[in-house]
Design a protein around this motif. Structure first.
Motif, mmCIF file in Angstrom:
data_model
loop_
_atom_site.group_PDB
_atom_site.id
_atom_site.type_symbol
_atom_site.label_atom_id
_atom_site.label_comp_id
_atom_site.label_asym_id
_atom_site.label_seq_id
_atom_site.Cartn_x
_atom_site.Cartn_y
_atom_site.Cartn_z
ATOM 1 N N ARG A 91 14.299 6.603 82.733
ATOM 2 C CA ARG A 91 14.722 7.450 81.765
ATOM 3 C C ARG A 91 14.874 7.104 80.381
ATOM 4 N N ILE A 92 13.809 7.662 79.494
ATOM 5 C CA ILE A 92 13.740 7.049 77.952
ATOM 6 C C ILE A 92 14.022 8.272 77.338
ATOM 7 N N PRO A 93 15.089 7.895 76.008
ATOM 8 C CA PRO A 93 15.434 9.016 75.413
ATOM 9 C C PRO A 93 13.971 9.890 74.800
ATOM 10 N N ASP A 94 14.513 11.117 74.619
ATOM 11 C CA ASP A 94 13.407 12.293 74.149
ATOM 12 C C ASP A 94 13.169 11.738 72.658
ATOM 13 N N GLU A 95 13.670 11.129 72.052
ATOM 14 C CA GLU A 95 13.220 10.914 70.561
ATOM 15 C C GLU A 95 12.124 10.072 70.557
ATOM 16 N N VAL A 96 12.070 9.086 71.652
ATOM 17 C CA VAL A 96 10.979 8.193 71.956
ATOM 18 C C VAL A 96 9.874 8.922 72.273
ATOM 19 N N ILE A 97 9.829 9.793 73.347
ATOM 20 C CA ILE A 97 8.888 10.552 73.775
ATOM 21 C C ILE A 97 8.208 11.340 72.674
ATOM 22 N N LYS A 98 9.056 11.915 71.762
ATOM 23 C CA LYS A 98 8.702 12.758 70.535
ATOM 24 C C LYS A 98 7.929 11.770 69.661
ATOM 25 N N LEU A 99 8.383 10.782 69.235
ATOM 26 C CA LEU A 99 7.779 9.783 68.301
ATOM 27 C C LEU A 99 6.416 9.461 68.747
ATOM 28 N N VAL A 100 6.236 9.161 70.076
ATOM 29 C CA VAL A 100 4.918 8.782 70.603
ATOM 30 C C VAL A 100 3.880 9.828 70.585
ATOM 31 N N LYS A 101 4.350 11.113 71.135
ATOM 32 C CA LYS A 101 3.601 12.485 70.863
ATOM 33 C C LYS A 101 3.106 12.589 69.568
ATOM 34 N N ASP A 102 3.946 12.518 68.659
ATOM 35 C CA ASP A 102 3.724 12.784 67.088
ATOM 36 C C ASP A 102 2.563 11.711 66.626
#
Length: 147
Positions: A91-102
């Motif tokens: 379970r990884i924080p959503d802000e990390v996922i958003k950062l990689v997606k951006d």
């Protein structure tokens, strides 16, 4: 055996669902020095800060709280090494996922050179042998064919 504890959810958040083509290792590398939860195949959970990861998804966590399989025992551990093939999910924080997606979106907008696996980029004349193909010779067919 019901301990009255809530079941751990594996449902993805909207940010996680929208990142279908994202590679797990790129996510893990961006998640270094951030808090995360790791559940192992044996049911134990590790809550801590990701210190490092390698290409086999082996993880090194610091400031870890280990929860037993039943959820009734807890241990504080300064540092732990987790072998990648024992991991059930992360379970990884959503802000990390958003950062990689951006970052991936920014790369897609730039276009790139078309190089890499399976994406064009063989130069002006196309394939390996230029305009005439791989053999390149003038009119010969096969290895010892007629001219």
């Amino acid at each position: 055996l019901d301990l009255g504890l809530p079941e751990t959810s594996v449902a993805l958040t909207s940010a996680q669902r929208s990142c279908g083509s994202m590679f797990p290792l790129s996510l893990l590398r961006k998640a270094e020095n951030r808090a995360m939860l790791v559940e192992l195949k044996n049911g134990e959970t590790y809550n801590g800060h990701l210190q490092s990861c390698d290409s086999w998804m082996n993880l090194q966590l610091r400031e870890v709280t280990l929860t037993s399989r039943d959820g009734d025992q807890f241990w504080k551990i300064a540092e732990v090494y987790i072998r990648g093939n024992t991991i059930k999910y992360l379970r990884i924080p959503d802000e990390v996922i958003k950062l990689v997606k951006d970052e991936e979106d920014a790369k897609a907008k730039e276009g790139g050179d078309g190089g890499g696996r399976g994406y064009g980029g063989r130069g002006r004349d196309g394939g390996r042998g230029g305009r005439r193909g791989r053999g390149g010779g003038g009119g010969r067919r096969g290895r010892g064919g007629r001219s």
